[in-house]
Design a protein around this motif. Structure first.
Motif, PDB file in Angstrom:
ATOM      1  N   PRO A 127       0.796  -1.235   0.000  1.00 17.68           N
ATOM      2  CA  PRO A 127       0.000   0.000   0.000  1.00 17.68           C
ATOM      3  C   PRO A 127       0.827   1.284   0.000  1.00 17.68           C
ATOM      4  N   GLU A 128       1.995   1.262   0.616  1.00 19.87           N
ATOM      5  CA  GLU A 128       2.827   2.471   0.631  1.00 19.87           C
ATOM      6  C   GLU A 128       3.319   2.798  -0.774  1.00 19.87           C
ATOM      7  N   GLU A 129       3.673   1.764  -1.537  1.00 18.37           N
ATOM      8  CA  GLU A 129       4.124   1.979  -2.913  1.00 18.37           C
ATOM      9  C   GLU A 129       2.976   2.454  -3.795  1.00 18.37           C
ATOM     10  N   VAL A 130       1.785   1.913  -3.575  1.00 20.06           N
ATOM     11  CA  VAL A 130       0.607   2.366  -4.319  1.00 20.06           C
ATOM     12  C   VAL A 130       0.367   3.842  -4.043  1.00 20.06           C
ATOM     13  N   GLN A 131       0.457   4.246  -2.778  1.00 18.74           N
ATOM     14  CA  GLN A 131       0.241   5.651  -2.414  1.00 18.74           C
ATOM     15  C   GLN A 131       1.244   6.555  -3.129  1.00 18.74           C
ATOM     16  N   LYS A 132       2.492   6.135  -3.220  1.00 19.55           N
ATOM     17  CA  LYS A 132       3.510   6.933  -3.912  1.00 19.55           C
ATOM     18  C   LYS A 132       3.173   7.091  -5.394  1.00 19.55           C
ATOM     19  N   VAL A 133       2.710   6.015  -6.023  1.00 20.89           N
ATOM     20  CA  VAL A 133       2.345   6.082  -7.440  1.00 20.89           C
ATOM     21  C   VAL A 133       1.159   7.029  -7.623  1.00 20.89           C
ATOM     22  N   LEU A 134       0.182   6.961  -6.730  1.00 24.31           N
ATOM     23  CA  LEU A 134      -0.971   7.867  -6.819  1.00 24.31           C
ATOM     24  C   LEU A 134      -0.535   9.323  -6.664  1.00 24.31           C
ATOM     25  N   GLU A 135       0.391   9.586  -5.752  1.00 25.89           N
ATOM     26  CA  GLU A 135       0.899  10.944  -5.561  1.00 25.89           C
ATOM     27  C   GLU A 135       1.660  11.427  -6.793  1.00 25.89           C
ATOM     28  N   GLN A 136       2.442  10.534  -7.410  1.00 27.71           N
ATOM     29  CA  GLN A 136       3.165  10.893  -8.635  1.00 27.71           C
ATOM     30  C   GLN A 136       2.189  11.247  -9.756  1.00 27.71           C
ATOM     31  N   TRP A 137       1.119  10.448  -9.888  1.00 27.47           N
ATOM     32  CA  TRP A 137       0.112  10.733 -10.917  1.00 27.47           C
ATOM     33  C   TRP A 137      -0.545  12.085 -10.658  1.00 27.47           C
ATOM     34  N   GLU A 138      -0.869  12.349  -9.396  1.00 29.92           N
ATOM     35  CA  GLU A 138      -1.512  13.619  -9.056  1.00 29.92           C
ATOM     36  C   GLU A 138      -0.630  14.798  -9.474  1.00 29.92           C
ATOM     37  N   GLN A 139       0.664  14.687  -9.241  1.00 33.28           N
ATOM     38  CA  GLN A 139       1.592  15.755  -9.636  1.00 33.28           C
ATOM     39  C   GLN A 139       1.745  15.838 -11.153  1.00 33.28           C
ATOM     40  N   SER A 140       1.938  14.702 -11.803  1.00 32.99           N
ATOM     41  CA  SER A 140       2.205  14.706 -13.241  1.00 32.99           C
ATOM     42  C   SER A 140       0.978  15.090 -14.071  1.00 32.99           C
ATOM     43  N   SER A 141      -0.215  14.877 -13.537  1.00 38.10           N
ATOM     44  CA  SER A 141      -1.435  15.180 -14.289  1.00 38.10           C
ATOM     45  C   SER A 141      -2.042  16.531 -13.900  1.00 38.10           C
ATOM     46  N   GLN A 142      -1.357  17.271 -13.049  1.00 34.18           N
ATOM     47  CA  GLN A 142      -1.848  18.580 -12.611  1.00 34.18           C
ATOM     48  C   GLN A 142      -2.160  19.456 -13.826  1.00 34.18           C
ATOM     49  N   GLY A 143      -3.363  20.026 -13.858  1.00 32.35           N
ATOM     50  CA  GLY A 143      -3.775  20.897 -14.950  1.00 32.35           C
ATOM     51  C   GLY A 143      -4.285  20.158 -16.178  1.00 32.35           C
ATOM     52  N   LYS A 144      -4.182  18.826 -16.186  1.00 37.67           N
ATOM     53  CA  LYS A 144      -4.633  18.025 -17.328  1.00 37.67           C
ATOM     54  C   LYS A 144      -5.782  17.095 -16.961  1.00 37.67           C
ATOM     55  N   ARG A 145      -5.714  16.544 -15.747  1.00 37.03           N
ATOM     56  CA  ARG A 145      -6.691  15.514 -15.369  1.00 37.03           C
ATOM     57  C   ARG A 145      -8.091  16.101 -15.239  1.00 37.03           C
ATOM     58  N   THR A 146      -9.067  15.253 -15.456  1.00 40.92           N
ATOM     59  CA  THR A 146     -10.462  15.661 -15.320  1.00 40.92           C
ATOM     60  C   THR A 146     -11.103  15.047 -14.079  1.00 40.92           C
ATOM     61  N   ALA A 147     -10.373  14.189 -13.376  1.00 38.99           N
ATOM     62  CA  ALA A 147     -10.870  13.654 -12.104  1.00 38.99           C
ATOM     63  C   ALA A 147     -10.999  14.815 -11.132  1.00 38.99           C
ATOM     64  N   ARG A 148     -12.136  14.888 -10.455  1.00 38.00           N
ATOM     65  CA  ARG A 148     -12.415  16.006  -9.546  1.00 38.00           C
ATOM     66  C   ARG A 148     -12.165  15.690  -8.078  1.00 38.00           C
ATOM     67  N   ARG A 149     -12.320  14.430  -7.731  1.00 40.89           N
ATOM     68  CA  ARG A 149     -12.206  14.049  -6.318  1.00 40.89           C
ATOM     69  C   ARG A 149     -11.880  12.564  -6.263  1.00 40.89           C
ATOM     70  N   LEU A 150     -11.119  12.182  -5.245  1.00 40.70           N
ATOM     71  CA  LEU A 150     -10.780  10.778  -5.049  1.00 40.70           C
ATOM     72  C   LEU A 150     -10.950  10.445  -3.568  1.00 40.70           C
ATOM     73  N   VAL A 151     -11.612   9.344  -3.304  1.00 38.46           N
ATOM     74  CA  VAL A 151     -11.734   8.812  -1.950  1.00 38.46           C
ATOM     75  C   VAL A 151     -11.131   7.414  -1.985  1.00 38.46           C
ATOM     76  N   LEU A 152     -10.213   7.136  -1.066  1.00 40.86           N
ATOM     77  CA  LEU A 152      -9.579   5.821  -0.980  1.00 40.86           C
ATOM     78  C   LEU A 152      -9.980   5.187   0.341  1.00 40.86           C
ATOM     79  N   GLY A 153     -10.510   3.981   0.262  1.00 39.11           N
ATOM     80  CA  GLY A 153     -10.910   3.262   1.474  1.00 39.11           C
ATOM     81  C   GLY A 153     -10.220   1.920   1.555  1.00 39.11           C
TER      82      GLY A 153
END
Length: 98
Positions: free
Chosen positions: A14-40
């Motif tokens: 899970p820690e590695e998954v979180q890092k990949v999600l954070e990388q995507w959030e940074q790399s897709s800044q200003g491009k992504r159309t996802a508005r909100r994410l909830v992780l459970g």
């Protein structure tokens, strides 16, 4: 019409998954159309996770999916998952505060 995608998966990393999600959030800044994410995380199976991703529409979700950053993110996440993820594509028919 608003759209939600549910992504259910298991991972022992899970820690590695979180890092990949954070990388995507940074790399897709200003491009992504996802508005909100909830992780459970499943209380009965701590290796099982569910992402709930909110979009303005199905079309905007498909735009997001087609981004090179999202494609790379998906490839990296697949390497960290224990098996295939399950996707649920949901049109929001009602939304209200309770």
């Amino acid at each position: 019409m608003a759209f939600v995608q549910l992504i259910e998966y298991t991972t022992s990393k899970p820690e590695e998954v979180q890092k990949v999600l954070e990388q995507w959030e940074q790399s897709s800044q200003g491009k992504r159309t996802a508005r909100r994410l909830v992780l459970g995380r499943d209380r009965n199976d701590p290796t099982r996770y569910c992402e709930i991703v909110f979009f303005d529409s199905y079309e905007s979700a498909m735009e997001n999916s087609d981004l090179p950053e999202t494609q790379e993110n998906a490839r990296k996440l697949m390497e960290l998952m224990d098996g295939e993820p399950v996707f649920r594509d949901l049109d929001v028919v009602e939304e209200r505060e309770l």
